[in-house]
Design an enzyme around this catalytic site. Structure first.
Site, short mmCIF file in Angstrom:
data_model
loop_
_atom_site.label_atom_id
_atom_site.label_comp_id
_atom_site.label_asym_id
_atom_site.label_seq_id
_atom_site.Cartn_x
_atom_site.Cartn_y
_atom_site.Cartn_z
N GLY A 11 0.81 -1.22 0.00
CA GLY A 11 0.00 0.00 0.00
C GLY A 11 0.84 1.26 0.00
CG ASP A 139 -1.34 -1.33 8.31
OD1 ASP A 139 -2.28 -0.52 8.31
OD2 ASP A 139 -1.23 -2.25 7.49
CG MET A 183 -7.11 2.79 5.92
SD MET A 183 -5.81 2.95 4.65
CE MET A 183 -6.47 1.88 3.38
CD GLU A 235 -9.23 -1.25 7.34
OE1 GLU A 235 -10.06 -1.25 6.42
OE2 GLU A 235 -7.99 -1.25 7.15
#
Lengths: 405, 405
Positions: A11, A139, A183, A235
């Site tokens: 990503g 993340d 996210m 999420e």
């Protein structure tokens, strides 16, 4: 030495191009490699011999590249699996064809595992190619670093949206809840970072099994006390049985509420159905969180750029392979005093790969009340500072992606 | 003269506080009024005698107020209806109690109608109170102005998110569609403004009845030609029968697809169901579009502030009532040459109230292909320039809302 190759994987982030810029610029400062090639669309394009020569980027292009979000080389979801000799041999074939000695791989967990596997394979097969990792991930789930480039900018945007929408929410008198979704499928770092804005009433993380009744009791309490409840949810939040909140509120009843969409929509509907508030507002940060160039953290851009440079400088040593560069964890003293000093290090890729660093349990307050002061002290320095952006036509200038040229 | 009162009404914007700051600062430059009171939570709080004295705000507070999004006085959905003598009399009672001669009302269509009705009522009832309107709305649907304060900043954020998420989308090779949703229940200005980023493939506006088959044909065409399709949709997009897209894809079949959420989610599901792309990404700007302080347009902040000042300066004339200040429409020559020059004017509130200015039909390209060059020329100057923000703890500093003190 011959040439080198840089590729981006997984990503995009707001600063993954700053690391790319760092490698390119380092080679202009000290031309260890004759050419610096970029792999188009990650390893997928490299295997397909799609390269772009980045050696002579102008200083203007490098400056704009640093402030361009997303992966300017393009990315892919293709993973080089361990033991996949066909891919490994094809990769070496492409590297040979372009006289490439070193490959820099900018990515997350899986990419660092690839760096590890490729360097192992090269050693076992008498191949002199070298592989160096540069971490990135919004993340923030890599060990053994303090944090990952890309995360601080995502956190800064998340904090800014949290604060702005909280002010918007606070302007009204009518009873409603606000639910912001970020996210974070497995780790709740980004959702937790929103608390650094000082605006979060309740926080729902994937690190804590979701308990509907306990959660609703806290929402009711906040509404009773203040008439407001601003909630942030990751999420990846899920029930104890592993069912994601985004799959709908299935834990409660036999009704087939077909809730499509995300965790925030589910929480909002759950609160309305429980009669705690007659309505709610949902804000899903979605992709905007990871690729904004209007909320880059200066700490993040600088570190991402310098990690790219650091990787290049290490690679001047012909024995350097299977290693990843990173920002070393702060000491407990530094965390306690709010001192921030980015110390870089390099370590074997095996130490980065195949571990997921969750948001620490000891930093999570019970009853969805947010995070500890120590966690806040961790986040705050990361979102400090803003780069001086170059604007064109009212927007931060960006470079045309290499995969679109 | 006695005192004055300022109140904010309707949905917040990124610069509605700049207009408030303009009134307060103008009175410091020329103290026409002894005190400047703010009405807490709009007319609702005023009727309840909830005022906050803003007269002596420091220059630092005024500077930070200008960059604080949302309504710092709080807002309400309460409307002063024509013919509601009880409310009118109560309002005058409160104004009398605080020796308030003039009320400045910052708001949209309904608020300008209130200014009109109140000034009419005052004239008919021998009441010397005066009422002055200052426009704001992210919907940009007021006549007879060039644009409304609040809209340019919302457009600037929308363009930036469009560009950033387009770069993110472009980084991948896998086939998927991207659908961005903006606010805009009746007018498609904000959705249309996203085209100024140059990144929009297809645009779905409330001004054009949605035709499922025609739309899907265009999506298919874009996917065939480029492998990509980036779509922007206004929340108010609807079928010819008036059914909103956000109510689900009900026009096509007898299946009860329970699509909750917005227009973007519906379009994504429609495209996936039609087999045009196996997946899609949805980004809903939601509230973040209207209340961001990290993407204020300098043109917008300046004009909002100066309109506040202009309203105050006009009101020094004891005969000025029932009027609204605004930015005059650009001439066709200015639009053609890209010249921008904000000319202020004042006009009777009746000219602002009760009309909705839709996005012009002549600016809409057929087949969802976006907007004309003339429309782009209209948008571009509005998003130019960035204010120099004061930051605290990594975020733009904001003032503590007056309704929370």
């Amino acid at each position: 030495m011959g040439n080198c190759l840089v590729a981006q994987s997984g990503g995009p982030t707001a600063v993954i191009n700053a690391s790319l810029a760092g490698v390119v610029r380092a080679n202009q400062l000290n031309p260890v490699f004759d050419r610096v090639f970029g792999g188009i669309h990650g390893i997928e394009g490299v295997l397909d011999d799609k390269l772009f020569d980045l050696t002579e980027l102008t200083t203007r292009e490098i400056d704009i590249l640093k402030q361009t979000p997303s992966s300017a080389l393009g990315t892919c979801r293709y993973k080089l699996k361990r033991g996949n000799d066909t891919d490994y041999k094809r990769l070496v074939e492409v590297m040979d064809a372009h006289d490439i000695d070193v490959m820099f791989y900018i990515g997350g967990n899986d990419s660092m595992d690839t760096v590890d596997a490729l360097s192992e394979w090269a050693a076992a097969n008498g191949c002199a190619k070298r592989f160096v990792g540069i971490p990135k991930t919004v993340d923030n789930d890599l060990v053994p670093v303090d944090h990952c480039p890309g995360f601080p900018s995502a956190a800064k945007l998340a904090c800014q949206v949290t604060h702005a929408t909280r002010l918007d929410y606070d302007a009204y008198t009518r009873p409603e809840v606000f639910v912001l979704e970020t996210m974070g499928r497995d780790a709740g770092w980004l959702a937790a970072s929103c608390c650094a804005s000082g605006d979060v009433d309740l926080l729902v993380l994937p690190e804590v099994d979701f308990d509907r009744d306990a959660f609703l009791a806290q929402v009711q309490k906040k509404m009773d006390e203040t008439g407001e409840c601003y909630i942030v949810v990751s999420e990846g939040a899920h029930y104890a049985n592993g069912t994601y909140l985004s799959a709908g509120d299935t834990a409660n009843d036999g009704f087939a509420h077909a809730v499509l969409g995300g965790a925030a929509l589910t929480l909002k509907q759950m609160i309305v159905d429980a009669g705690i508030a007659p309505r709610g507002v949902v804000q899903d940060l979605s992709r905007a969180a990871r690729s904004s160039n209007f909320a880059q953290s200066l700490v993040d851009v600088t570190e991402a750029y310098e990690l790219g440079m650091s990787a290049h400088m290490h690679a001047a040593d012909g024995a350097f392979t299977g290693q990843v560069v990173g920002v070393a964890p702060r000491t407990p003293e530094e965390l306690a005093t709010g001192t921030y000093n980015a110390r870089f290090f390099a370590a074997p890729a095996s130490k980065f790969a195949n571990y997921v660093r969750n948001f620490p349990a000891e930093w999570i307050l019970s009853d969805y009340q947010g995070i500890t002061d120590e966690a806040l002290a961790y986040f705050r320095p990361l979102i400090e500072g803003e780069p001086k952006l170059v604007y064109e036509n009212g927007m931060p200038a960006t470079i045309k992606a290499f995969n679109k040229r």
